[in-house]
Structure formats: structure tokens, C-alpha cells
Design a protein around this motif. Structure first.
Motif, PDB file in Angstrom:
ATOM      1  N   VAL B  84       0.927  -1.266  -0.194  1.00 33.42           N
ATOM      2  CA  VAL B  84       0.205   0.074   0.319  1.00 33.42           C
ATOM      3  C   VAL B  84       0.926   1.711   0.261  1.00 33.42           C
ATOM      4  CG1 VAL B  84      -1.913  -0.895   1.149  1.00 33.42           C
ATOM      5  CG2 VAL B  84      -0.323   0.034   2.495  1.00 33.42           C
ATOM      6  N   ALA B  85       2.099   1.031   0.944  1.00 37.10           N
ATOM      7  CA  ALA B  85       3.357   2.133   0.394  1.00 37.10           C
ATOM      8  C   ALA B  85       3.654   2.685  -0.671  1.00 37.10           C
ATOM      9  CB  ALA B  85       4.477   2.038   1.490  1.00 37.10           C
ATOM     10  N   GLU B  86       3.541   1.618  -1.679  1.00 37.28           N
ATOM     11  CA  GLU B  86       3.942   1.483  -2.851  1.00 37.28           C
ATOM     12  C   GLU B  86       3.161   1.730  -3.527  1.00 37.28           C
ATOM     13  OE1 GLU B  86       8.403  -2.082  -1.894  1.00 37.28           O
ATOM     14  OE2 GLU B  86       6.152  -1.944  -3.624  1.00 37.28           O
ATOM     15  N   LYS B  87       2.223   1.454  -3.565  1.00 46.74           N
ATOM     16  CA  LYS B  87       1.059   1.629  -4.792  1.00 46.74           C
ATOM     17  C   LYS B  87       0.093   2.219  -4.950  1.00 46.74           C
ATOM     18  CE  LYS B  87       2.201  -2.113  -7.186  1.00 46.74           C
ATOM     19  NZ  LYS B  87       2.700  -2.791  -7.923  1.00 46.74           N
ATOM     20  N   GLU B  88      -0.466   3.010  -2.890  1.00 48.18           N
ATOM     21  CA  GLU B  88      -1.734   3.955  -2.817  1.00 48.18           C
ATOM     22  C   GLU B  88      -1.205   4.921  -2.006  1.00 48.18           C
ATOM     23  OE1 GLU B  88      -3.759   3.408  -4.567  1.00 48.18           O
ATOM     24  OE2 GLU B  88      -3.706   1.294  -5.105  1.00 48.18           O
ATOM     25  N   GLY B  89       0.326   4.918  -2.082  1.00 52.79           N
ATOM     26  CA  GLY B  89       0.993   5.929  -1.407  1.00 52.79           C
ATOM     27  C   GLY B  89       0.269   5.722   0.409  1.00 52.79           C
ATOM     28  N   VAL B  90      -0.066   5.023   0.785  1.00 54.19           N
ATOM     29  CA  VAL B  90      -0.669   4.705   2.005  1.00 54.19           C
ATOM     30  C   VAL B  90       0.559   4.341   2.809  1.00 54.19           C
ATOM     31  CG1 VAL B  90      -2.560   3.520   2.980  1.00 54.19           C
ATOM     32  CG2 VAL B  90      -2.364   4.428   1.349  1.00 54.19           C
ATOM     33  N   HIS B  91       1.042   5.242   3.734  1.00 59.08           N
ATOM     34  CA  HIS B  91       2.104   4.895   4.592  1.00 59.08           C
ATOM     35  C   HIS B  91       1.228   4.697   6.237  1.00 59.08           C
ATOM     36  CE1 HIS B  91       5.183   5.584   1.481  1.00 59.08           C
ATOM     37  NE2 HIS B  91       3.899   6.736   1.189  1.00 59.08           N
ATOM     38  N   ALA B  92       1.593   3.265   6.625  1.00 65.50           N
ATOM     39  CA  ALA B  92       1.277   2.519   7.620  1.00 65.50           C
ATOM     40  C   ALA B  92       2.423   1.709   8.375  1.00 65.50           C
ATOM     41  CB  ALA B  92      -0.161   2.487   7.241  1.00 65.50           C
ATOM     42  N   ASN B  93       1.532   1.839   9.787  1.00 67.72           N
ATOM     43  CA  ASN B  93       2.897   0.556  10.412  1.00 67.72           C
ATOM     44  C   ASN B  93       1.973  -0.994  10.892  1.00 67.72           C
ATOM     45  OD1 ASN B  93       4.447   2.347  10.876  1.00 67.72           O
ATOM     46  ND2 ASN B  93       2.888   3.581  12.323  1.00 67.72           N
ATOM     47  N   LEU B  94       2.487  -1.600  11.649  1.00 66.15           N
ATOM     48  CA  LEU B  94       1.384  -2.567  11.975  1.00 66.15           C
ATOM     49  C   LEU B  94       0.112  -2.049  12.598  1.00 66.15           C
ATOM     50  CD1 LEU B  94       4.078  -5.374  12.257  1.00 66.15           C
ATOM     51  CD2 LEU B  94       2.654  -5.828  10.892  1.00 66.15           C
ATOM     52  N   GLU B  95       0.611  -1.528  13.482  1.00 69.34           N
ATOM     53  CA  GLU B  95      -0.734  -1.716  14.406  1.00 69.34           C
ATOM     54  C   GLU B  95      -2.332  -1.380  12.938  1.00 69.34           C
ATOM     55  OE1 GLU B  95       0.265   1.450  17.085  1.00 69.34           O
ATOM     56  OE2 GLU B  95       0.428   3.065  15.780  1.00 69.34           O
ATOM     57  N   ASN B  96      -1.872  -0.334  11.963  1.00 67.46           N
ATOM     58  CA  ASN B  96      -3.576  -0.320  11.115  1.00 67.46           C
ATOM     59  C   ASN B  96      -3.282  -0.745  10.514  1.00 67.46           C
ATOM     60  OD1 ASN B  96      -0.557   2.712  11.367  1.00 67.46           O
ATOM     61  ND2 ASN B  96      -2.901   3.245  11.502  1.00 67.46           N
ATOM     62  N   VAL B  97      -3.251  -1.870  10.568  1.00 70.90           N
ATOM     63  CA  VAL B  97      -3.851  -3.329   9.304  1.00 70.90           C
ATOM     64  C   VAL B  97      -3.829  -4.347   9.713  1.00 70.90           C
ATOM     65  CG1 VAL B  97      -1.126  -4.479   9.257  1.00 70.90           C
ATOM     66  CG2 VAL B  97      -2.625  -4.090   7.366  1.00 70.90           C
ATOM     67  N   MET B  98      -5.401  -4.618   9.152  1.00 73.54           N
ATOM     68  CA  MET B  98      -5.641  -6.293   9.783  1.00 73.54           C
ATOM     69  C   MET B  98      -5.763  -6.585   8.412  1.00 73.54           C
ATOM     70  SD  MET B  98      -9.581  -5.300  11.358  1.00 73.54           S
ATOM     71  CE  MET B  98      -9.666  -6.524  11.430  1.00 73.54           C
ATOM     72  N   VAL B  99      -6.170  -8.645   8.966  1.00 72.20           N
ATOM     73  CA  VAL B  99      -6.658  -9.419   7.329  1.00 72.20           C
ATOM     74  C   VAL B  99      -7.871  -9.520   8.175  1.00 72.20           C
ATOM     75  CG1 VAL B  99      -5.714 -11.080   6.392  1.00 72.20           C
ATOM     76  CG2 VAL B  99      -3.864 -10.381   7.691  1.00 72.20           C
ATOM     77  N   THR B 100      -8.009  -9.314   6.729  1.00 73.39           N
ATOM     78  CA  THR B 100      -9.905 -10.200   6.894  1.00 73.39           C
ATOM     79  C   THR B 100     -10.477 -11.259   6.026  1.00 73.39           C
ATOM     80  OG1 THR B 100     -10.529  -8.461   4.946  1.00 73.39           O
ATOM     81  CG2 THR B 100     -10.412  -7.682   7.091  1.00 73.39           C
ATOM     82  N   THR B 101     -11.467 -11.700   6.195  1.00 73.59           N
ATOM     83  CA  THR B 101     -11.579 -13.201   4.826  1.00 73.59           C
ATOM     84  C   THR B 101     -12.035 -12.497   3.986  1.00 73.59           C
ATOM     85  OG1 THR B 101     -12.119 -14.388   7.383  1.00 73.59           O
ATOM     86  CG2 THR B 101     -12.983 -15.630   5.541  1.00 73.59           C
ATOM     87  N   GLY B 102     -11.296 -12.750   2.964  1.00 73.32           N
ATOM     88  CA  GLY B 102     -12.192 -11.418   1.670  1.00 73.32           C
ATOM     89  C   GLY B 102     -12.334  -9.637   2.139  1.00 73.32           C
TER      90      GLY B 102
END
Lengths: 398, 398
Positions: B84-102
Motif C-alpha cells: 500500500v505504501a508503494e502502490k497507493e501512497g498509504v504509509h502505515a504501521n502494523l497497528e494500522n493493518v488487519m487481514v480479513t476473510t476476503g
């Protein structure tokens, strides 16, 4: 301006994740923790799953990677039907069965489909705490039904059903219950199905542990006594194969399955196809019953060591259940007022458990806690029980 | 007594699954169906996934089969952050991201966490119909925000935000939108983030198709303009790798991720560990960007054939979008009152689409429908468009 988020009423308030805090505290490597609830990973059939997965890629590669049906992969649903017929006396057709993303999702979909805010749900007291969380997220009020050593008492259930004709659901774990390890005998299950019909209330029968029996005789499911469609039966491959796959299922009336399948589409469209094919393939090539016997034997050995430790090291006033299967044992320490304080005392002795409080829908019974034996090496069980016994002695004699 | 089930208010009434009925009718093997929404399975990287999976079993076998964290496997979350940093210019940390079931589950969790019954949700009109289903299941009322060829109009959004200060959420698909194929330009996205902050309303930015671009230039995400944490960014591996794996993700403020992770525990405990490890491993060994280019090239070719067919065979009055990426194209046939009747006419000519009606939160625009080109062989696109053109001619001249 930095945002203040306005969450819905379904979101628990901060600080309510007591169990999360406990597991975090217990995760210190110095601590021997009986707080977890994990299967023994040393028995995971990694090699067999690898072979099954290779075959799925070769034979169903594109189907496994493509979108699939919300109800699940047909081959897996057929396998589930065969298994519930053989093991649980539940005779059903494809229209009766759906695959869920772990058994947790089956609880979630039933909660979403049956519980309006303010509705009453009857549960064993104590019961599986994540089920309480799910139903609570849909606005449930709980009525705890008292148990004895044989699980939920049917006279108490009938009293509760009379007192709460508005009840929308009864939730039960009849085999080796989480947290108590208790099992309901056959006559009680027959009565359970009759009461569900008489008081016209659906029953969610959750059976994650039933296959893991290391003593006593198999008891038929509540669902096997159901003549009216009031009982929904759910289980999982998590305890016999691999919890990481998140594969559960529900067997119920076709109308219920149809509605829950619509809700499942909104939840995650469908469950991972790859692992559905993999588990179906694994069953073809492996003796799963022999594998389950191996798991049961190991857990039985660990449970036995735990009971011996309890007898040897615990104050004589302490009571505990002696389960014939499953993963948990339930301890009651008389004379304790604050179980969380007791937990903290024990943590100082580098040993941990889950305090009983969050398992109770109503008023918690003080001095109760859950011990897990499935995921603990034999030597650590002995050392841990000794530490725990010393901690209890100290706490009781303060 | 046979049971009558009393479902909650969240369960759709019977007969409301219009799309299910349409897809069923269109599944007849005689019918060339542009109704679906599947990626092209001939491009699924089956062999590469097999290799990656073998390696996961060898290196992480037990972890992949054991219970995991609700937020997801750390390696996969790190990979998502990098992407998301490379493709979408979204700079975030582990606390900002969660995996979802689809990505469906990301929509569901946001709906559950933010929408109380009766709350207002703003959506593009038309929008992704499954998102409408999810929000509806939590009791949402919708306000449709008008679009033009550049997606949701920001003047219309501001009007809607002024008129509905009670709005709890704005849902948007800014790239190659489902169902219209439209893409929002950068200046509109910047304005979008500003309006979210000004009117203090969270925005759910859903970007399943953004990587599949076959013409024009990449546009930065709405989230990349977000300075206040109002925008939640979500995407999926479904369109670039394998929808069958059900792997999506959400990037948002840590407080939001924390709350949604608690709700995810109640939904399915966590997402299948095996495929999380597999996708992380696949990225190490494969050039995913090259793979995405291959997908984009194929879909671009198919879209071009579809546009040529529309020009050649459709009545001249018909309008259609000409997307620069994604999987769908949106058709408007003037002079049609009943799009479902039109669908039935076309079915007689053995060709199918999804009528526009269920994509509209408010009053449907008659004569609109969605065509899918990603999962249709080139020769069938040509034949199917000819049949569809003839069917439209006949319907319009009745």
C-alpha cells in the motif's frame, strides 16, 4: 482535526477484553500457562496435509483458487453428512449442511439470524465465553441455566423456558464442555430435544470436542433426538485436524441453512476453497479415526497427570472436574472472593489459568478457573501444578 | 409440531435475493452470461501457489495449522504495508493493518462497528450490491450520491453531508467501480478526504480492482490524501491472485483496527493461516507485478472486444462506459421501463447480464445493466454481444 470515532452499540467498550489481558499476562515465557485453549501442534498431520494439498492443486487447482459457493464445496459437505450420520446419528441431506469459517462463524450467523437487540438467550452457566461475546454483540440478554456434574440441568432448563417464553435461543456444549469439561448423558439430551419442541425454541448444539474422548462411552448428539427441526448441530475440524484452516459446519433445517447462507454471503462470501478441498482429499487418503485416537490418547495422558497433580499439590478443599474427553478441566477453590486477584497471586508464582468470571452469563461463581491440558508437555504439567498448588496454599492462608 | 422459525430483523425476507435468481437463470449452459463477476481462472498461478504452499508446509507447517492472531499473520501484514505504501501512497504501521476473510469481511466489520439500526450510510448511486446487503443487515438507511463519468460527484457529496449530518459512513469504490467501471480523478479524491474531515464522517474506500489497469494513468488513493484518519482503506488479493483464498485487508486508524479486530474474533476468530503464509511466500518467489500486467492485458483485450461489439451490434441510442481497468462495463438503454423484463427477453436470446436495479440504493435508473468481460472467452464476447444487440433491438421495437 483528528478523528473521534463513534462506534455502534455492538462494539464492546474499552477495557472489556479481560480475557485478552489475561492471555497477554500469561504469555510471559517464565509463566507455565494453563490459560490457553490450543490443540497439541506436535500431532498436526503436516505431511498428510501437504500431500492432500498437492493433489488438490493438481486436480482442482482452478476451482480451489476461484470464487466458490457460499454453502461450501460439495465434496466437503458430503463428507460432513457421512460423518455426522456415522458419529452422531444425524441423518441429513445436502440442503441441511453448510460450511462455515470455523465454528465461530456458525455461532455468529445463528446469533445474527435469531437475536434481535434485547432478546433472551439461554446458556449453560458457565459457558464458552466467545459465544457470550457473539450473542452480546447482537444485543442478547442472557439467562444462565444451572449445571451439575452432568451438564445443564433439564429441570432448570424447563423452569427457565417457562419463566422466559420470549427466549430466542438455547446454546449448549454437551460434550466435554468449555470451560467445565462436563458431558451431558443421553437421557438428558433426549429431554433437551423434547423441551425445545415443547417450548418451541431453537437449540444451538455446539460440539467441537466430541470426537476427543479418552474415557467412557460415546453419547448420541441432542440433534439425534430432534424430530421437529428445533436443534441446529455444529462442529469443526479444528480439534481433530487443524484449527488454522478455520473450517466448521452447521447441520440444520433447510430453511435455516438457506437464511444463514444468505447472511454468510454478506459475512465473507464463502469459506476458503483451498482448505475445503484439502480436507476432503485428506479424508480419502488418511485414517482420520486413527489420528483422532492418537490425539485422544495424548490428551487423556495429560489430563491424568493434571488430576494427579491436583490430588498431590492442591489444598484438600479444592474441587475439580474429571473430564472423559476434550481439552479443559474446571477447578473450584472454596473461600476465594476475588478470582482475578487469585490469578494475579498465581502469576507471581509463574503459573496461569483463565479465571472463571467471563464464562458466566450471570453472577460469576468466585474461586473458579479453567485449566487447559491439551497443549502442555507432561513434565510442565507436573511442575506447573506444583507451582499452582503452592500459590493456592499461600493465597488461602493469607 | 414442525418448527416455524422466527428470524431476526437482520434476515432478508424470502424473494429478496433477486441477484441469486438472475445468476441461477443465467447459469443455463446455452446462455452466454455476462452476469458473473469472476476473474479469468486460466490466469490463476496454480503452479506457483503449489510451490509456495509446499514451502509453507516445510517451514511453517505447525504455525499454519495452529490457531493464529485475529489481526492476521505478521509476515502478510508487513507485505500489505509495503504494497500500500508503494502502490497507493498509504504509509502505515502494523497497528494500522488487519487481514480479513476476503474484502467482504472488511465491509461487514465496518458495517457492524459503525451502523446502528436506522443510521444513514452514503453510497455511490449505483454501487456494489453486496455492500448494500451488508449495511442493510445492520439496519442502514441509504442516501445515494449521484455520479457522473468521473465517479461520485463531490458537490453532490457535500450537499448530502449537509443534508444528513447524522450520516455514519460513506462507502466508495473509486477505481473501476462495480458496477459502472468509472474511476474518480485525483482532485476529486483530495476533495473527498477534505470533506470527510470537514464533516467528520468516516469513509470506507474499497479498492478491489485498482491494480487491474489496462489504460490511462494510476490515480492515488483517497486514503493517500487523508490527514485525519477519517479514511479506511481496504483491498484484496482476489483480483490479482486467487479469490478462492478469501484474503482481504483493511488499513485504518489503530483505534478502528483494534475495535474491528475484537469484532473479527467474534466473526471467525481469524482468517485461514495456511493461505496467509502461502500468499506471503508467493510474493517472495514470484513477480506479482508482471502477473498483474498479464491479467490487465487480457482484460483490456476483452473489454476492447466488448466495446467493439457494443458499437457494432447495439442500437445507436444505447450508452455505455469505457473503463480503463477492472472487470465491468455499465450499459444504459434509453426507453426501457422494466430492466428485469428486458433481462427476461434477453434470456430468450440466450444471453444474460445483471439488471441495474439492485445496485441502486434509491430509485433504480431503468434500462441500466452491468456486463462482465473478465471471465469470457474472446469468441464468446463477440457472439454474445451480437445476440444481446439483437435482443435489445427486438425489445426496443416491440
Amino acid at each position: 482535526m483528528i478523528m473521534t470515532f463513534h462506534f455502534s452499540k455492538r462494539v464492546p467498550a474499552d477495557g472489556t477484553d479481560a480475557v485478552g489481558a489475561i492471555l497477554k499476562a500469561a504469555a510471559d515465557p517464565k509463566v507455565i500457562s494453563f490459560a490457553g485453549g490450543l490443540p497439541a501442534p506436535e500431532l498436526f498431520p503436516v505431511e498428510g496435509m501437504k500431500k492432500a494439498t498437492d493433489k488438490v492443486y493438481e486436480e482442482h487447482g482452478r476451482e480451489a483458487l476461484q470464487y466458490g459457493a457460499a454453502a461450501g464445496v460439495t465434496e466437503l459437505r458430503q463428507l460432513i453428512l457421512k460423518r455426522v450420520a456415522e458419529k452422531e446419528g444425524v441423518h441429513a441431506n445436502l440442503e441441511n449442511v453448510m460450511v462455515t469459517t470455523g465454528s465461530e462463524q456458525a455461532i455468529d450467523l445463528v446469533g445474527k439470524a435469531f437475536v434481535n437487540p434485547g432478546d433472551t438467550v439461554l446458556v449453560e452457566d458457565p459457558t464458552y465465553l466467545c459465544a457470550l461475546d457473539v450473542f452480546r454483540s447482537y444485543g442478547a440478554k442472557f439467562v444462565g441455566v444451572p449445571m451439575d456434574e452432568d451438564g445443564m440441568r433439564m429441570d432448570a432448563l424447563e423452569d427457565a423456558l417457562k419463566a422466559h417464553p420470549e427466549a430466542k435461543l438455547v446454546y449448549t456444549v454437551p460434550n466435554f464442555q468449555n470451560p467445565t469439561g462436563r458431558t451431558m448423558p443421553a437421557d438428558r439430551r433426549k429431554k433437551f430435544a423434547e423441551l425445545a419442541a415443547k417450548y418451541d425454541v431453537p437449540v444451538l448444539e455446539d460440539n467441537p470436542y466430541g470426537d476427543i474422548r479418552f474415557a467412557g462411552q460415546h453419547v448420541p448428539s441432542v440433534k439425534s433426538f430432534d424430530k421437529t427441526g428445533h436443534v441446529f448441530y455444529m462442529s469443526t475440524f479444528s480439534k481433530i485436524l487443524a484449527p488454522g484452516f478455520r473450517l466448521g459446519w452447521l447441520v440444520a433445517d433447510p430453511e435455516v441453512v438457506k437464511k444463514l447462507t444468505v447472511l454468510k454471503q454478506s459475512a465473507d462470501l464463502h469459506t476458503d476453497n483451498l482448505v475445503q478441498y484439502v480436507v476432503a482429499e485428506f479424508f480419502k487418503e488418511n485414517d482420520v479415526d486413527a489420528h483422532v485416537k492418537e490425539i485422544s490418547a495424548l490428551y487423556g495422558k495429560r489430563k491424568q497427570l493434571m488430576v494427579e497433580g491436583l490430588q498431590k499439590y492442591f489444598p484438600k478443599s479444592v474441587k475439580y472436574t474429571n473430564p472423559e474427553g476434550g481439552m479443559f478441566l474446571w477447578v473450584t477453590v472454596p473461600g476465594v472472593d476475588d478470582t482475578v486477584a487469585l490469578f494475579k497471586e498465581c502469576l507471581k508464582h509463574n503459573v496461569a489459568f483463565v479465571p472463571g468470571d467471563p464464562f458466566f452469563a450471570g453472577k460469576p461463581q468466585p474461586g473458579t478457573f479453567r485449566l487447559n491440558y491439551s497443549n502442555m508437555a507432561e513434565d510442565k504439567i507436573q511442575v506447573g501444578l506444583k507451582q499452582l498448588g503452592a500459590a493456592l496454599d499461600e493465597a488461602l492462608n493469607k
